[in-house]
Design a protein around this motif. Structure first.
Motif, mmCIF file in Angstrom:
data_model
loop_
_atom_site.group_PDB
_atom_site.id
_atom_site.type_symbol
_atom_site.label_atom_id
_atom_site.label_comp_id
_atom_site.label_asym_id
_atom_site.label_seq_id
_atom_site.Cartn_x
_atom_site.Cartn_y
_atom_site.Cartn_z
ATOM 1 N N LEU A 81 -0.017 7.505 5.099
ATOM 2 C CA LEU A 81 -0.261 7.665 3.665
ATOM 3 C C LEU A 81 0.312 8.981 3.157
ATOM 4 O O LEU A 81 0.843 9.044 2.040
ATOM 5 N N LEU B 90 -7.521 3.306 -3.710
ATOM 6 C CA LEU B 90 -6.993 2.998 -2.383
ATOM 7 C C LEU B 90 -7.442 4.034 -1.364
ATOM 8 O O LEU B 90 -7.740 3.710 -0.217
ATOM 9 N N SER C 66 -8.812 -0.482 4.730
ATOM 10 C CA SER C 66 -7.373 -0.749 4.742
ATOM 11 C C SER C 66 -6.765 -0.547 6.126
ATOM 12 O O SER C 66 -5.815 -1.231 6.501
ATOM 13 N N LEU D 196 -3.132 -8.139 1.524
ATOM 14 C CA LEU D 196 -3.923 -7.002 1.076
ATOM 15 C C LEU D 196 -5.355 -7.416 0.792
ATOM 16 O O LEU D 196 -5.631 -8.562 0.427
ATOM 17 N N GLU E 195 -7.536 -3.255 -2.465
ATOM 18 C CA GLU E 195 -6.117 -2.948 -2.596
ATOM 19 C C GLU E 195 -5.491 -3.736 -3.741
ATOM 20 O O GLU E 195 -4.683 -3.202 -4.515
ATOM 21 N N THR F 297 2.285 1.846 -3.457
ATOM 22 C CA THR F 297 1.242 2.276 -4.389
ATOM 23 C C THR F 297 0.972 3.767 -4.242
ATOM 24 O O THR F 297 0.852 4.491 -5.240
ATOM 25 N N LEU G 128 0.826 -1.204 0.000
ATOM 26 C CA LEU G 128 0.000 0.000 0.000
ATOM 27 C C LEU G 128 0.863 1.258 0.000
ATOM 28 O O LEU G 128 0.578 2.228 -0.708
#
Length: 281
Positions: free
Chosen positions: A135, A122, A128, A247, A251, A89, A86
């Motif tokens: 993030l 996402l 998540s 995930l 995701e 990404t 994640l």
């Protein structure tokens, strides 16, 4: 292209190993050791002739070093709370923005938009569990990643071989030292930690950076940026194998969109190059 793919596998495996060292060395400590060890290895291999360097070469190396320090330190800080797949990404937003800015063909722009859609997906996933702070750190690391692509290409064009990387990594290690040097006090008690940090340095810096800077001498930075969208898929696999991070469906779907966009952009560029060649015959 093969050099970029090998670099992707190497760096993500190194990131997974690095995450296992955070409890003992901290994110900043691992970052400092990774950069410092890699700097020593590159210096021994390349033995750069610094006296012959021009002012633009020094400027490019310093800029790359500062960007590398931010990219690695901020990303490892994000990994403390965000799963590897994640985090990578979200980090890809940096190269994605670079690809869009530098895009000259409509097809490349559309593929980049598809990859961006995967990243946005996402952000809409409430299951998540990744904290917003983590993030955001991954996104900041992505902006540094875009800078790394640009400055690495610039340095590679000025300084032949990997001598430039030795200097850039040294600069990066110096920048991170105030944050990471104080976190490596456990190494004398547990020397195995140094072996782990050395593995991270080899996988995530020596092998990957060496491959990338050579690749950037032969392919445009905008294409390199889109190719790097394979990073999330590689990160998810490394996270699953090394860290046991699984995930969710959304995701995984996002990762698939990003990977498809990367392949589409790459194949589309290759077809565009082959067509004029056949037309000339």
């Amino acid at each position: 292209m093969l050099q970029v793919l090998a670099a992707i596998v190497s760096v993500q495996l190194g990131s997974a190993v690095a995450r296992t060292l955070f409890d003992d060395l901290g994110a900043a400590g691992v970052t400092f050791l990774r950069l410092a060890i890699a700097a020593v290895v590159f210096a021994l291999i390349a033995r750069p002739r610094l006296r012959t360097w021009s002012k633009p070469a020094w400027k490019a190396a310093v800029l790359l070093g500062v960007v590398m320090a931010g990219m690695n330190l901020i990303f490892y800080m994000a990994l403390r709370t965000v799963p590897l797949g994640l985090a990578v990404t979200v980090e890809f937003l940096g190269p994605l923005l670079l690809a869009v800015v530098q895009s000259r063909r409509v097809a490349e722009f559309l593929w980049a938009l598809l990859a961006g859609g995967g990243v946005i997906l996402l952000g809409l996933d409430a299951t998540s569990g990744a904290p917003v702070e983590g993030l955001l750190l991954a996104f900041l690391a992505g902006l540094c990643w875009a800078g790394y692509i640009v400055f690495s290409a610039r340095l590679g064009a000025i300084v032949p071989g990997t001598g430039g990387l030795a200097v850039a990594l040294t600069v990066a290690a110096v920048v991170v030292a105030p944050f990471g040097a104080v976190q490596i006090t456990k190494i004398p008690e547990n020397p195995a930690l140094l072996l782990g940090a050395t593995a991270v340095a080899l996988l995530s810096s020596v092998i990957s950076y060496g491959l990338e800077i050579n690749a950037l001498r032969t392919i445009p930075t905008r294409v390199f940026g889109i190719l790097m969208s394979l990073e999330p898929a590689a990160a998810a696999i490394a996270g699953l194998i090394v860290l046991g991070q699984r995930l969710g469906r959304i995701e995984i779907l996002a990762l698939v969109l990003v990977t498809v966009a990367s392949l589409g952009a790459t194949l589309g560029r290759r077809a565009a190059q082959v067509a004029p060649a056949h037309a000339e015959k």
